[in-house]
Design a protein around this motif. Structure first.
Motif, PDB file in Angstrom:
ATOM      1  N   PRO A 281     -41.299  24.278  31.192  1.00 51.15           N
ATOM      2  CA  PRO A 281     -40.941  22.889  31.494  1.00 51.15           C
ATOM      3  C   PRO A 281     -39.675  22.399  30.805  1.00 51.15           C
ATOM      4  N   PHE A 282     -39.176  23.144  29.805  1.00 49.88           N
ATOM      5  CA  PHE A 282     -37.980  22.704  29.074  1.00 49.88           C
ATOM      6  C   PHE A 282     -36.709  23.417  29.530  1.00 49.88           C
ATOM      7  N   LEU A 283     -36.826  24.705  29.857  1.00 47.52           N
ATOM      8  CA  LEU A 283     -35.639  25.515  30.161  1.00 47.52           C
ATOM      9  C   LEU A 283     -35.180  25.268  31.600  1.00 47.52           C
ATOM     10  N   PHE A 284     -34.015  24.658  31.736  1.00 44.93           N
ATOM     11  CA  PHE A 284     -33.527  24.266  33.063  1.00 44.93           C
ATOM     12  C   PHE A 284     -32.635  25.333  33.697  1.00 44.93           C
ATOM     13  N   ALA A 285     -31.696  25.867  32.923  1.00 48.68           N
ATOM     14  CA  ALA A 285     -30.732  26.816  33.505  1.00 48.68           C
ATOM     15  C   ALA A 285     -30.028  27.579  32.401  1.00 48.68           C
ATOM     16  N   THR A 286     -29.463  28.724  32.781  1.00 48.70           N
ATOM     17  CA  THR A 286     -28.594  29.477  31.882  1.00 48.70           C
ATOM     18  C   THR A 286     -27.433  30.040  32.678  1.00 48.70           C
ATOM     19  N   VAL A 287     -26.383  30.391  31.963  1.00 48.61           N
ATOM     20  CA  VAL A 287     -25.214  31.014  32.577  1.00 48.61           C
ATOM     21  C   VAL A 287     -25.328  32.523  32.385  1.00 48.61           C
ATOM     22  N   ASP A 288     -25.462  33.244  33.466  1.00 47.37           N
ATOM     23  CA  ASP A 288     -25.551  34.700  33.416  1.00 47.37           C
ATOM     24  C   ASP A 288     -24.139  35.273  33.352  1.00 47.37           C
ATOM     25  N   VAL A 289     -23.812  35.945  32.254  1.00 45.41           N
ATOM     26  CA  VAL A 289     -22.455  36.469  32.092  1.00 45.41           C
ATOM     27  C   VAL A 289     -22.248  37.803  32.819  1.00 45.41           C
ATOM     28  N   ASN A 290     -23.264  38.208  33.609  1.00 47.11           N
ATOM     29  CA  ASN A 290     -23.147  39.428  34.430  1.00 47.11           C
ATOM     30  C   ASN A 290     -22.728  40.636  33.591  1.00 47.11           C
ATOM     31  N   LEU A 291     -23.503  40.889  32.534  1.00 44.81           N
ATOM     32  CA  LEU A 291     -23.148  41.904  31.560  1.00 44.81           C
ATOM     33  C   LEU A 291     -23.005  43.294  32.170  1.00 44.81           C
ATOM     34  N   THR A 292     -23.882  43.645  33.096  1.00 43.16           N
ATOM     35  CA  THR A 292     -23.809  44.972  33.719  1.00 43.16           C
ATOM     36  C   THR A 292     -22.489  45.162  34.454  1.00 43.16           C
ATOM     37  N   LYS A 293     -22.066  44.116  35.195  1.00 45.19           N
ATOM     38  CA  LYS A 293     -20.798  44.200  35.924  1.00 45.19           C
ATOM     39  C   LYS A 293     -19.611  44.227  34.957  1.00 45.19           C
ATOM     40  N   GLN A 294     -19.737  43.477  33.852  1.00 39.22           N
ATOM     41  CA  GLN A 294     -18.661  43.488  32.857  1.00 39.22           C
ATOM     42  C   GLN A 294     -18.496  44.879  32.255  1.00 39.22           C
ATOM     43  N   ILE A 295     -19.617  45.570  32.002  1.00 36.66           N
ATOM     44  CA  ILE A 295     -19.533  46.924  31.438  1.00 36.66           C
ATOM     45  C   ILE A 295     -18.911  47.890  32.444  1.00 36.66           C
ATOM     46  N   ASP A 296     -19.218  47.704  33.726  1.00 39.88           N
ATOM     47  CA  ASP A 296     -18.574  48.525  34.764  1.00 39.88           C
ATOM     48  C   ASP A 296     -17.062  48.281  34.777  1.00 39.88           C
ATOM     49  N   TYR A 297     -16.676  47.021  34.614  1.00 36.61           N
ATOM     50  CA  TYR A 297     -15.252  46.669  34.574  1.00 36.61           C
ATOM     51  C   TYR A 297     -14.610  47.272  33.325  1.00 36.61           C
ATOM     52  N   LEU A 298     -15.350  47.224  32.207  1.00 34.59           N
ATOM     53  CA  LEU A 298     -14.862  47.807  30.957  1.00 34.59           C
ATOM     54  C   LEU A 298     -14.611  49.307  31.133  1.00 34.59           C
ATOM     55  N   LEU A 299     -15.527  49.989  31.822  1.00 37.08           N
ATOM     56  CA  LEU A 299     -15.369  51.428  32.052  1.00 37.08           C
ATOM     57  C   LEU A 299     -14.144  51.718  32.907  1.00 37.08           C
ATOM     58  N   MET A 300     -13.876  50.842  33.864  1.00 42.57           N
ATOM     59  CA  MET A 300     -12.694  51.024  34.706  1.00 42.57           C
ATOM     60  C   MET A 300     -11.425  50.946  33.861  1.00 42.57           C
ATOM     61  N   ILE A 301     -11.401  49.978  32.921  1.00 49.27           N
ATOM     62  CA  ILE A 301     -10.228  49.842  32.053  1.00 49.27           C
ATOM     63  C   ILE A 301     -10.147  51.017  31.079  1.00 49.27           C
ATOM     64  N   LEU A 302     -11.296  51.453  30.546  1.00 49.30           N
ATOM     65  CA  LEU A 302     -11.319  52.634  29.677  1.00 49.30           C
ATOM     66  C   LEU A 302     -10.695  53.832  30.386  1.00 49.30           C
ATOM     67  N   LYS A 303     -11.090  54.012  31.625  1.00 52.57           N
ATOM     68  CA  LYS A 303     -10.567  55.135  32.420  1.00 52.57           C
ATOM     69  C   LYS A 303      -9.057  55.001  32.577  1.00 52.57           C
ATOM     70  N   GLY A 304      -8.592  53.748  32.797  1.00 53.53           N
ATOM     71  CA  GLY A 304      -7.158  53.518  32.934  1.00 53.53           C
ATOM     72  C   GLY A 304      -6.392  53.852  31.661  1.00 53.53           C
ATOM     73  N   ILE A 305      -6.967  53.507  30.503  1.00 50.90           N
ATOM     74  CA  ILE A 305      -6.319  53.806  29.223  1.00 50.90           C
ATOM     75  C   ILE A 305      -6.291  55.317  28.988  1.00 50.90           C
ATOM     76  N   ILE A 306      -7.427  55.977  29.211  1.00 51.26           N
ATOM     77  CA  ILE A 306      -7.526  57.410  28.971  1.00 51.26           C
ATOM     78  C   ILE A 306      -6.582  58.192  29.888  1.00 51.26           C
ATOM     79  N   GLU A 307      -6.461  57.744  31.136  1.00 49.12           N
ATOM     80  CA  GLU A 307      -5.601  58.442  32.099  1.00 49.12           C
ATOM     81  C   GLU A 307      -4.177  57.900  32.113  1.00 49.12           C
ATOM     82  N   ASN A 308      -3.885  56.998  31.153  1.00 52.84           N
ATOM     83  CA  ASN A 308      -2.546  56.408  31.042  1.00 52.84           C
ATOM     84  C   ASN A 308      -2.107  55.749  32.345  1.00 52.84           C
TER      85      ASN A 308
END
Length: 335
Positions: A281-308
Motif C-alpha cells: 500500500p505504500f510503494l507506488f513506483a520505481t525507476v528501472d535502470v534496465n541494468l541487464t541492457k546497460q551491461i549488454d551496452y557495457l560489453l559492446m563498449i568493452l569489445k570496442g576498446i579491446i578491438e581498438n
C-alpha cells in the motif's frame, strides 16, 4: 579486495568499484553490486572466454573517494613497472570530480583503456580540465550511465496522473536524497510536476543511499513533523525507499485512511519491485535502470576498446556516448 582466477596467461579486465555499492550493513545495495559483478562475469565468459574479471573494492570510510584514488594510483604504478596489464579498466567513481585528475592519468598510462560506469557524463568544468588544462591529447573515456534526469521526469509524469485521478492539488512532496546523482533525479521529477504547483517540504533528508540511514533520518523527521502534511515521498534509490516504508509501517497511528503518503524509489531492485507488485500500500513506483541492457551496452563498449574500434560506436551529435534510458514500474493497485 581482489577477485579473479589466478591463471597468469589469461587476459584481465579490472573493475574498480565504488565503496557505496559494497556497504556490508546494506543488504540491498550489496546484492545490487553482487548482481552486477555476477552478470558481468557471466557475459564476459560468453563473449571473451579467455578473460578474467578482477574486482577491487575500496574500503568504506569517511573519505571513500580517497580509497579509490589509492587504488587508481597503485594501478598506475603497477602498469608503469610492467607488473600488471589490463585490457580494459572499468571504474565506478564515487566522486568523479575529485577523481578526474587520476582518471586522466590512468587514461594516459593505459593508452585509453578506461571505461566509466554510473558517473561517466562529464560536466563542463570536467571537460575543460580534461581537454584544455590537463590532457588535451587524451580523449575522454567512454561511459555507461543511465539518464538520471529522464528517470526522475518519467516517474514524475506517472505521479502527475495519480494526483489528477486522486484530485490532490497542490501535492506536498518530501525528498530523501542519497548524494551524487540525487540532484539530477530530483530535478527531473520537479520538471514533470511543475504544472501542478507542488509544495516541497523545506527539509531534504540525507539518507546516504542507505536503507538503515534513511530509516533513522526519516524517524527523526517524523518526531518533528506531522506525516499528514506529506502526499509523496521521493527517494532517489530503492534501498532508502524501503527504509522509509519500514518507518511508516511502524507508525501507522500517524496515518489516516484518507491520508497515506505514496513512496517512490529509484533503481528497480527486486526487494522493492516484488512487494510493490504484490500490492504494497505504500510503494507506488520505481525507476528501472534496465541494468541487464546497460551491461549488454557495457560489453559492446568493452569489445570496442579491446578491438581498438571505439570510434565506430554510436554517439550523440556532441560526440558523447548516449545516456541509457530508464523505464518505470508502477503499483497497479495504487495507480
Amino acid at each position: 579486495m581482489s577477485l579473479f582466477k589466478k591463471t597468469k596467461w589469461r587476459k584481465k579486465i579490472l573493475f574498480i568499484s565504488s565503496p557505496i555499492t559494497t556497504k556490508l550493513e546494506d543488504v540491498e545495495t550489496l546484492d545490487y553490486f553482487a548482481y552486477i559483478v555476477s552478470m558481468l562475469s557471466q557475459k564476459l565468459e560468453n563473449v571473451f572466454s579467455d578473460y578474467d574479471l578482477v574486482v577491487k573494492v575500496p574500503e568504506e570510510d569517511a573519505n571513500p573517494a580517497d580509497k579509490q584514488i589509492r587504488i587508481i594510483q597503485n594501478t598506475i604504478k603497477t602498469i608503469k613497472c610492467n607488473k600488471d596489464e589490463y585490457e580494459v579498466i572499468i571504474i565506478s567513481p564515487h566522486n568523479k570530480t575529485k577523481l578526474i585528475k587520476y582518471i586522466a592519468d590512468l587514461c594516459e598510462i593505459s593508452k585509453n583503456k578506461v571505461l566509466l560506469i554510473d558517473q561517466g557524463y562529464f560536466t563542463e568544468d570536467e571537460k575543460k580540465y580534461f581537454y584544455k588544462e590537463r590532457k588535451p591529447s587524451i580523449p575522454r573515456p567512454p561511459f555507461v550511465q543511465s539518464d538520471w534526469a529522464q528517470g526522475g521526469k518519467e516517474v514524475g509524469e506517472a505521479v502527475k496522473l495519480y494526483l489528477t485521478k486522486k484530485k490532490i492539488n497542490p501535492p506536498k512532496v518530501l525528498f530523501i536524497e542519497g548524494g551524487i546523482g540525487s540532484k539530477e533525479r530530483i530535478e527531473g521529477f520537479k520538471e514533470a510536476l511543475k504544472d501542478v504547483n507542488p509544495s516541497y517540504n523545506n527539509t531534504i533528508i540525507d539518507g546516504g543511499y542507505s536503507r538503515q540511514k534513511a530509516s533513522t533520518e526519516f524517524s527523526s523527521f517524523l518526531t518533528k513533523n506531522q506525516i499528514q502534511t506529506i502526499d509523496i515521498i521521493f527517494c532517489t534509490n530503492d534501498a532508502m525507499a524501503l527504509g522509509v516504508k519500514e518507518v511508516l509501517r511502524s507508525n501507522t497511528e500517524l496515518l489516516t485512511s484518507k491520508k497515506k503518503p505514496i513512496i517512490i524509489g529509484y533503481d528497480g531492485i527486486r526487494d522493492f519491485t516484488l512487494p510493490m507488485n504484490l500490492g504494497d500500500p505504500f510503494l507506488f513506483a520505481t525507476v528501472d535502470v534496465n541494468l541487464t541492457k546497460q551491461i549488454d551496452y557495457l560489453l559492446m563498449i568493452l569489445k570496442g576498446i579491446i578491438e581498438n574500434n571505439i570510434d565506430s560506436l554510436i554517439k550523440e551529435e556532441d560526440g558523447e556516448f548516449k545516456l541509457y534510458e530508464n523505464s518505470i514500474i508502477l503499483n497497479k493497485n495504487i495507480s
